[in-house]
Design a protein around this motif. Structure first.
Motif, PDB file in Angstrom:
ATOM      1  N   PHE A  33       0.839  -1.189   0.000  1.00  0.00           N
ATOM      2  CA  PHE A  33       0.000   0.000   0.000  1.00  0.00           C
ATOM      3  C   PHE A  33       0.883   1.251   0.000  1.00  0.00           C
ATOM      4  O   PHE A  33       1.952   1.253   0.597  1.00  0.00           O
ATOM      5  CB  PHE A  33      -0.851   0.076   1.273  1.00  0.00           C
ATOM      6  N   TYR A  35       0.369   5.355   1.069  1.00  0.00           N
ATOM      7  CA  TYR A  35      -0.474   6.328   1.733  1.00  0.00           C
ATOM      8  C   TYR A  35       0.201   7.688   1.722  1.00  0.00           C
ATOM      9  O   TYR A  35       1.435   7.785   1.693  1.00  0.00           O
ATOM     10  CB  TYR A  35      -0.742   5.925   3.191  1.00  0.00           C
ATOM     11  N   GLN A  37       0.328  11.208   3.994  1.00  0.00           N
ATOM     12  CA  GLN A  37      -0.037  11.768   5.288  1.00  0.00           C
ATOM     13  C   GLN A  37       0.366  13.232   5.340  1.00  0.00           C
ATOM     14  O   GLN A  37       1.552  13.555   5.436  1.00  0.00           O
ATOM     15  CB  GLN A  37       0.605  10.989   6.435  1.00  0.00           C
ATOM     16  N   GLN A  41      -2.622  15.180   9.964  1.00  0.00           N
ATOM     17  CA  GLN A  41      -3.748  14.378   9.461  1.00  0.00           C
ATOM     18  C   GLN A  41      -3.434  12.882   9.553  1.00  0.00           C
ATOM     19  O   GLN A  41      -2.283  12.489   9.741  1.00  0.00           O
ATOM     20  CB  GLN A  41      -4.038  14.733   8.004  1.00  0.00           C
ATOM     21  N   GLY A  42      -4.476  12.087   9.387  1.00  0.00           N
ATOM     22  CA  GLY A  42      -4.273  10.659   9.295  1.00  0.00           C
ATOM     23  C   GLY A  42      -3.840  10.284   7.886  1.00  0.00           C
ATOM     24  O   GLY A  42      -4.021  11.046   6.944  1.00  0.00           O
ATOM     25  N   PRO A  43      -3.248   9.120   7.731  1.00  0.00           N
ATOM     26  CA  PRO A  43      -2.848   8.670   6.388  1.00  0.00           C
ATOM     27  C   PRO A  43      -4.051   8.533   5.463  1.00  0.00           C
ATOM     28  O   PRO A  43      -5.107   8.052   5.880  1.00  0.00           O
ATOM     29  CB  PRO A  43      -2.196   7.309   6.650  1.00  0.00           C
ATOM     30  N   PHE A  45      -5.307   6.899   1.807  1.00  0.00           N
ATOM     31  CA  PHE A  45      -4.974   5.837   0.849  1.00  0.00           C
ATOM     32  C   PHE A  45      -4.666   6.407  -0.528  1.00  0.00           C
ATOM     33  O   PHE A  45      -5.377   7.294  -1.021  1.00  0.00           O
ATOM     34  CB  PHE A  45      -6.168   4.881   0.759  1.00  0.00           C
ATOM     35  N   TYR A  48      -3.003   0.394  -4.053  1.00  0.00           N
ATOM     36  CA  TYR A  48      -2.806  -0.936  -3.491  1.00  0.00           C
ATOM     37  C   TYR A  48      -2.360  -1.916  -4.571  1.00  0.00           C
ATOM     38  O   TYR A  48      -2.904  -1.922  -5.677  1.00  0.00           O
ATOM     39  CB  TYR A  48      -4.117  -1.420  -2.871  1.00  0.00           C
ATOM     40  N   LEU A  91       3.839   7.216   2.937  1.00  0.00           N
ATOM     41  CA  LEU A  91       4.035   5.988   3.687  1.00  0.00           C
ATOM     42  C   LEU A  91       3.780   4.776   2.805  1.00  0.00           C
ATOM     43  O   LEU A  91       2.834   4.753   2.028  1.00  0.00           O
ATOM     44  CB  LEU A  91       3.061   5.933   4.873  1.00  0.00           C
ATOM     45  N   ALA A 104      -1.292  -4.359   8.416  1.00  0.00           N
ATOM     46  CA  ALA A 104      -0.261  -3.814   7.542  1.00  0.00           C
ATOM     47  C   ALA A 104       0.894  -3.293   8.393  1.00  0.00           C
ATOM     48  O   ALA A 104       0.693  -2.756   9.478  1.00  0.00           O
ATOM     49  CB  ALA A 104      -0.842  -2.689   6.697  1.00  0.00           C
ATOM     50  N   PHE A 105       2.097  -3.462   7.877  1.00  0.00           N
ATOM     51  CA  PHE A 105       3.306  -2.978   8.530  1.00  0.00           C
ATOM     52  C   PHE A 105       3.838  -1.800   7.720  1.00  0.00           C
ATOM     53  O   PHE A 105       4.043  -1.917   6.512  1.00  0.00           O
ATOM     54  CB  PHE A 105       4.350  -4.096   8.619  1.00  0.00           C
ATOM     55  N   PHE A 106       4.075  -0.705   8.415  1.00  0.00           N
ATOM     56  CA  PHE A 106       4.431   0.542   7.746  1.00  0.00           C
ATOM     57  C   PHE A 106       5.925   0.841   7.815  1.00  0.00           C
ATOM     58  O   PHE A 106       6.586   0.526   8.814  1.00  0.00           O
ATOM     59  CB  PHE A 106       3.682   1.712   8.378  1.00  0.00           C
ATOM     60  N   GLY A 107       6.417   1.467   6.764  1.00  0.00           N
ATOM     61  CA  GLY A 107       7.749   2.033   6.783  1.00  0.00           C
ATOM     62  C   GLY A 107       7.747   3.377   7.498  1.00  0.00           C
ATOM     63  O   GLY A 107       6.693   3.875   7.910  1.00  0.00           O
ATOM     64  N   GLN A 108       8.938   3.982   7.619  1.00  0.00           N
ATOM     65  CA  GLN A 108       9.059   5.260   8.318  1.00  0.00           C
ATOM     66  C   GLN A 108       8.596   6.426   7.459  1.00  0.00           C
ATOM     67  O   GLN A 108       8.383   7.509   7.976  1.00  0.00           O
ATOM     68  CB  GLN A 108      10.500   5.483   8.769  1.00  0.00           C
TER      69      GLN A 108
ATOM     70  N   PHE B  90      -3.781   6.194  16.031  1.00  0.00           N
ATOM     71  CA  PHE B  90      -4.707   6.177  14.899  1.00  0.00           C
ATOM     72  C   PHE B  90      -5.569   4.925  14.928  1.00  0.00           C
ATOM     73  O   PHE B  90      -5.061   3.810  15.070  1.00  0.00           O
ATOM     74  CB  PHE B  90      -3.944   6.199  13.566  1.00  0.00           C
ATOM     75  N   GLY B 104      -8.506   7.273  10.942  1.00  0.00           N
ATOM     76  CA  GLY B 104      -8.998   8.476  11.576  1.00  0.00           C
ATOM     77  C   GLY B 104      -7.940   9.564  11.538  1.00  0.00           C
ATOM     78  O   GLY B 104      -6.823   9.348  11.053  1.00  0.00           O
TER      79      GLY B 104
END
Lengths: 115, 113
Positions: A33, A35, A37, A41-43, A45, A48, A91, A104-108, B90, B104
């Protein structure tokens, strides 16, 4: 390493410049994915992939944004003719996407600043 | 349509006290719910998830969350807060094919000594 790796960590681009952001997902993760940000704010989308197939690109804000994952592993998000409103943290996340492993596992992230 | 609301921009709590970070959701279909934490200059870290089964879900670092279908809520809780819990939290929801996560706007948790 064992996590999602993104490069560069920081990118400053002049308005109108093209940029490419790289994501190395966790080995064996089927889903990937992207994203966006914005500050405070929140990430949000963007797109995908399932293996090499881009199944959903509904979040890409304009045709200046393009993502690919040609071999089903590393992915690149490209932004053409960058604008100031593109400034954000981008992200990348990956997931195994099997029955017990849906998170899901996120990068920095890559912080893009367009000046 | 899928959406997530975190009504509090910031939550302040004293160390040792219980904490709650609120989340409500709107989904079409079964709700799959997640909590992530973001420390400064770090990526989002997975805390816990609700997919099915027991409404009380336990996760990392002593956090737990309760799924309440009638109230469409998934509040994050911890019985005793630590200063090191201070971070941005979040809530996220995913449709049942897990090909997208809706987040959110985040809640900043401040735990004071």
């Amino acid at each position: 390493g064992a996590g999602v790796s993104q490069s560069p960590r920081y990118k400053v681009a002049k308005r109108g410049q093209d940029v490419a952001l790289r994501c190395d997902p966790i080995s064996g993760h089927v889903s990937l994915f992207w994203y966006q940000q914005a500050l405070g704010q929140g990430p949000e989308f963007l797109t995908y992939f399932q293996n090499e197939a881009q199944l959903d690109k509904s979040g890409l804000p304009s045709d200046r944004f393009f993502a690919e994952r040609p071999e089903g592993s590393v992915s690149t998000l490209k932004i053409q003719r960058t604008q100031q409103e593109d400034s954000a943290v981008y992200l990348c996340a990956s997931s195994l996407m099997d029955a017990g492993n849906t998170e899901a596992f996120f990068g920095q992230g890559t912080r893009l600043t367009v000046v | 349509a899928q959406s997530v609301a975190q009504p509090e921009d910031q939550v302040n709590v004293a160390e040792g006290n219980p904490l709650t970070v609120k989340c409500t959701y709107s989904v079409s279909g079964n709700p799959y719910l997640f909590w992530y934490v973001q420390y400064p200059n770090r990526g989002l870290q997975f805390l816990l998830k609700y997919i099915t089964g027991d409404n009380l879900v336990k996760g990392s670092y002593g956090f737990e969350a309760e799924f309440n279908k009638s109230q469409t809520s998934f509040h994050l809780k911890k019985p005793s807060a630590l200063v090191s819990d201070s971070a941005l939290y979040f809530c996220a929801v995913s449709p049942d094919n897990f090909n997208k996560f809706y987040f959110g706007s985040g809640t900043k948790l401040n735990v004071k000594p």
